[in-house]
Design a protein around this motif. Structure first.
Motif, PDB file in Angstrom:
ATOM      1  N   UNK A  72       0.870  -1.325   0.083  1.00 37.25           N
ATOM      2  CA  UNK A  72       0.041  -0.078  -0.005  1.00 37.25           C
ATOM      3  C   UNK A  72       0.912   1.210  -0.067  1.00 37.25           C
ATOM      4  N   UNK A  73       2.167   1.199  -0.429  1.00 41.50           N
ATOM      5  CA  UNK A  73       2.904   2.308  -0.555  1.00 41.50           C
ATOM      6  C   UNK A  73       3.642   2.108  -1.841  1.00 41.50           C
ATOM      7  N   UNK A  74       3.524   3.643  -2.483  1.00 37.31           N
ATOM      8  CA  UNK A  74       4.225   3.353  -3.911  1.00 37.31           C
ATOM      9  C   UNK A  74       5.889   3.325  -4.014  1.00 37.31           C
ATOM     10  N   UNK A  75       6.346   3.902  -3.033  1.00 39.22           N
ATOM     11  CA  UNK A  75       7.862   3.908  -2.762  1.00 39.22           C
ATOM     12  C   UNK A  75       8.603   2.607  -3.096  1.00 39.22           C
ATOM     13  N   UNK A  76       9.222   2.464  -4.037  1.00 36.10           N
ATOM     14  CA  UNK A  76      10.002   1.308  -4.265  1.00 36.10           C
ATOM     15  C   UNK A  76      11.673   1.231  -3.916  1.00 36.10           C
ATOM     16  N   UNK A  77      12.139   0.150  -3.418  1.00 38.56           N
ATOM     17  CA  UNK A  77      13.439  -0.028  -3.482  1.00 38.56           C
ATOM     18  C   UNK A  77      14.257  -1.007  -4.495  1.00 38.56           C
ATOM     19  N   UNK A  90      20.215 -10.361   0.330  1.00 38.22           N
ATOM     20  CA  UNK A  90      19.688  -9.980   1.634  1.00 38.22           C
ATOM     21  C   UNK A  90      18.831  -8.746   1.554  1.00 38.22           C
ATOM     22  N   UNK A  91      17.866  -8.419   2.160  1.00 33.88           N
ATOM     23  CA  UNK A  91      16.942  -7.177   2.484  1.00 33.88           C
ATOM     24  C   UNK A  91      17.233  -6.556   3.693  1.00 33.88           C
ATOM     25  N   UNK A  92      17.694  -5.298   3.805  1.00 33.70           N
ATOM     26  CA  UNK A  92      18.085  -4.971   4.856  1.00 33.70           C
ATOM     27  C   UNK A  92      17.372  -3.388   5.205  1.00 33.70           C
ATOM     28  N   UNK A  93      17.352  -3.120   6.416  1.00 31.11           N
ATOM     29  CA  UNK A  93      16.591  -1.678   6.901  1.00 31.11           C
ATOM     30  C   UNK A  93      15.234  -1.983   6.792  1.00 31.11           C
ATOM     31  N   UNK A  96       9.782  -3.124  11.389  1.00 31.91           N
ATOM     32  CA  UNK A  96       9.236  -4.338  12.160  1.00 31.91           C
ATOM     33  C   UNK A  96       7.797  -4.327  11.905  1.00 31.91           C
ATOM     34  N   UNK A  97       7.093  -5.398  12.096  1.00 33.68           N
ATOM     35  CA  UNK A  97       5.561  -5.599  11.726  1.00 33.68           C
ATOM     36  C   UNK A  97       5.142  -4.873  10.628  1.00 33.68           C
ATOM     37  N   UNK A  98       5.640  -4.982   9.294  1.00 33.46           N
ATOM     38  CA  UNK A  98       5.306  -4.254   8.388  1.00 33.46           C
ATOM     39  C   UNK A  98       5.072  -5.328   7.007  1.00 33.46           C
ATOM     40  N   UNK A  99       4.220  -5.247   6.224  1.00 31.62           N
ATOM     41  CA  UNK A  99       4.169  -5.961   5.082  1.00 31.62           C
ATOM     42  C   UNK A  99       4.904  -5.702   3.837  1.00 31.62           C
ATOM     43  N   UNK A 100       5.596  -6.338   3.194  1.00 31.96           N
ATOM     44  CA  UNK A 100       6.372  -6.361   1.988  1.00 31.96           C
ATOM     45  C   UNK A 100       6.133  -7.059   0.815  1.00 31.96           C
ATOM     46  N   UNK A 101       6.294  -6.247  -0.463  1.00 35.44           N
ATOM     47  CA  UNK A 101       6.262  -7.051  -1.773  1.00 35.44           C
ATOM     48  C   UNK A 101       7.529  -7.157  -2.341  1.00 35.44           C
ATOM     49  N   UNK A 102       7.888  -8.181  -2.786  1.00 36.91           N
ATOM     50  CA  UNK A 102       9.016  -8.411  -3.574  1.00 36.91           C
ATOM     51  C   UNK A 102       9.037  -9.201  -4.762  1.00 36.91           C
ATOM     52  N   UNK A 103       9.652  -8.439  -5.879  1.00 29.37           N
ATOM     53  CA  UNK A 103       9.975  -9.232  -7.283  1.00 29.37           C
ATOM     54  C   UNK A 103      11.222  -9.326  -7.586  1.00 29.37           C
ATOM     55  N   UNK A 104      11.322 -10.549  -8.332  1.00 30.64           N
ATOM     56  CA  UNK A 104      12.864 -10.673  -8.751  1.00 30.64           C
ATOM     57  C   UNK A 104      12.982 -10.758 -10.177  1.00 30.64           C
ATOM     58  N   UNK A 105      14.035 -10.414 -11.016  1.00 32.02           N
ATOM     59  CA  UNK A 105      14.187 -10.572 -12.169  1.00 32.02           C
ATOM     60  C   UNK A 105      15.521 -10.937 -12.830  1.00 32.02           C
TER      61      UNK A 105
END
Length: 211
Positions: A72-77, A90-93, A96-105
């Motif tokens: 629900x946040x548009x900012x991407x890393x 490794x995903x860092x920083x 806590x208690x937060x949902x993340x979405x990850x894609x790999x290419x």
């Protein structure tokens, strides 16, 4: 009979001619390179995680690219690395208690693959992580704290032993002083008792009365 239109025939033949001259190597690499498979989140911590994936055998992969986004946040890393054969990152920083979405290419010399299937994960709370930690699991921070506690206890024990040694030494010194003064006190007592006793007769005998 009408003559055939040469311009119309050329338009019809043009796609066929282009198709015959196009080779498979001229096709976009995105259509050839497959998206990563079995994308998985491992070693999930309060502020970090590790994403792993697999690729199809034979794909000319030279690197990877990862997009990380809070739900629900548009900012991407965006994380990209080339000239590597690793299949994890490794995903860092993380919060806590937060949902993340990850894609790999996957990345090849010709371009990037399509995005992998999205992977949704949630970081745990600090309290939940501490509660789930096994009794045998010890972190480096806890080891340092335990070492500090042992050092403090050792210092306290040494101080107590030094104090006891000082008390014992003082007691021995006082005991020696008392012991040295004890013969003089005995002599003074004997002298005083002799002075208070009945004096003997000068001739050493007792007087008898004459009958």
């Amino acid at each position: 009979m009408a003559k055939p239109d040469l311009s119309s025939a050329a338009v019809l033949l043009l796609p066929l001619l282009l198709g015959s001259f196009l080779s498979p190597s001229s096709v976009n690499a995105d259509a050839v390179l497959s998206a990563p498979l079995n994308v998985t989140i491992r070693e999930l911590e309060v502020n970090s995680a590790v994403v792993t994936w697999e690729i199809l055998e034979g794909d000319p992969v030279i690197g990877f690219a990862i997009t990380q986004q809070k739900k629900d946040v548009r900012m991407l890393r965006f994380i990209q690395e080339v000239n590597t054969t690793t299949r994890s990152c490794a995903l860092w920083d993380l919060d806590e208690d937060t949902e993340y979405i990850v894609h790999v290419q996957s990345i090849s010399m010709g371009g990037s693959s399509p995005l992998s299937q999205p992977v949704l994960f949630r970081t745990p709370k600090e309290s939940e992580k501490m509660a789930s930690k096994s009794p045998d699991e010890v972190t480096m921070e806890e080891v340092g704290q335990a070492a500090q506690l042992r050092a403090g206890e050792l210092i306290i024990i040494v101080v107590v032993l030094v104090m006891w040694a000082g008390v014992i030494a003082l007691f021995c010194r006082q005991y020696d002083i008392i012991k040295d003064n004890e013969p003089n006190n005995n002599k003074d007592k004997a002298k005083n008792s002799s002075e208070c006793s009945t004096p003997e007769h000068p001739q050493g005998g007792l007087l008898r009365s004459n009958v």
